[in-house]
Design a protein around this motif. Structure first.
Motif, PDB file in Angstrom:
ATOM      1  N   ALA A 267       0.853  -1.200   0.000  1.00 46.55           N
ATOM      2  CA  ALA A 267       0.000   0.000   0.000  1.00 46.55           C
ATOM      3  C   ALA A 267       0.885   1.246   0.000  1.00 46.55           C
ATOM      4  O   ALA A 267       1.216   1.779   1.064  1.00 46.55           O
ATOM      5  N   PRO A 268       1.296   1.734  -1.164  1.00 44.50           N
ATOM      6  CA  PRO A 268       2.190   2.891  -1.228  1.00 44.50           C
ATOM      7  C   PRO A 268       1.599   4.167  -0.636  1.00 44.50           C
ATOM      8  O   PRO A 268       2.334   5.085  -0.292  1.00 44.50           O
ATOM      9  N   SER A 269       0.262   4.220  -0.523  1.00 48.65           N
ATOM     10  CA  SER A 269      -0.364   5.424   0.027  1.00 48.65           C
ATOM     11  C   SER A 269      -0.595   5.322   1.528  1.00 48.65           C
ATOM     12  O   SER A 269      -1.302   6.143   2.109  1.00 48.65           O
ATOM     13  N   ALA A 270       0.008   4.319   2.185  1.00 51.69           N
ATOM     14  CA  ALA A 270      -0.193   4.148   3.629  1.00 51.69           C
ATOM     15  C   ALA A 270       1.125   3.824   4.317  1.00 51.69           C
ATOM     16  O   ALA A 270       2.048   3.274   3.721  1.00 51.69           O
ATOM     17  N   ALA A 271       1.216   4.181   5.601  1.00 51.48           N
ATOM     18  CA  ALA A 271       2.406   3.914   6.404  1.00 51.48           C
ATOM     19  C   ALA A 271       1.998   3.525   7.810  1.00 51.48           C
ATOM     20  O   ALA A 271       0.948   3.951   8.314  1.00 51.48           O
TER      21      ALA A 271
END
Length: 216
Positions: A47-51
């Motif tokens: 999930a590149p849009s989450a951390a």
């Protein structure tokens, strides 16, 4: 204009904002923290849009402070185990964007801007502006106040002419976040140009800064 694409969440921006907030937080009896290893941010798998954000500090107060700090910057934040799950969110929902829109509304022009472009620009600009929003708002207001007439001329002579278009050489002139772009161009131009690569064309940015110089 360069095509707009989804931007991965910035681990560095999340980390610096939380470190800055917690470092000076008057929570309990502790007002200063050693944060070399206290904040850990990693990208969520697949999930590149989450951390994932974890804090090596005891107490829910620190997690609430971290969540509030990131929410104020437009990130979407939810609890995740003992830490937080942070998504890219909506940067135009940030305190900083509300501030520049409010200032533009009351101080120098009525704006007809492209909200999609604002969102993509603000996702980048929040990563290259100081992490403490309150302090930066003061710096930004001082810059805009000192350049009030130039900002009005820029919009009146360039932004207004493009008001009915969603593109054009001076499309940036009618965006409220242009105030931030111009301040960053005066402060850290190399960082600004590098950060906006792929979000707006170098030519558009060069046209804006050239037009700005001509209003002086």
């Amino acid at each position: 204009m360069t095509a707009l694409t989804e931007r991965p969440v910035s681990l560095a921006d999340i980390s610096r904002r939380v470190r800055d907030a917690v470092r000076f937080a008057p929570i309990g009896t502790m007002t200063t923290q050693r944060l070399d290893t206290s904040v850990r941010v990693v990208r969520a798998p697949g999930a590149p849009s989450a951390a994932h954000l974890s804090l090596a500090l005891d107490g829910h107060d620190y997690r609430r402070l971290a969540a509030r700090t990131l929410d104020n910057a437009g990130y979407d934040v939810t609890s995740y185990g003992t830490g937080l799950l942070v998504h890219t969110g909506t940067a135009t929902r940030s305190d900083l964007f509300d501030f520049v829109v409010g200032w533009c509304d009351t101080c120098y022009y009525e704006h007809d801007y492209d909200p999609v472009l604002s969102e993509h620009l603000m996702q980048v600009l929040r990563e290259i502006t100081p992490p403490c929003c309150t302090d930066y708002q003061e710096e930004l207001e001082a810059f805009a106040t000192s350049c009030r007439n130039r900002l009005r001329r820029l919009h009146d002579h360039i932004g207004h002419e493009q008001a009915s278009h969603r593109s054009g050489r001076y499309v940036l002139a009618r965006q409220p976040e242009t105030w931030i772009v111009l301040e960053r161009a005066a402060t850290t131009p190399d960082v600004l140009y590098a950060a906006l690569e792929g979000v707006t064309s170098t030519q558009d940015l060069s046209d804006l800064t050239a037009a700005w110089e001509n209003t002086g």
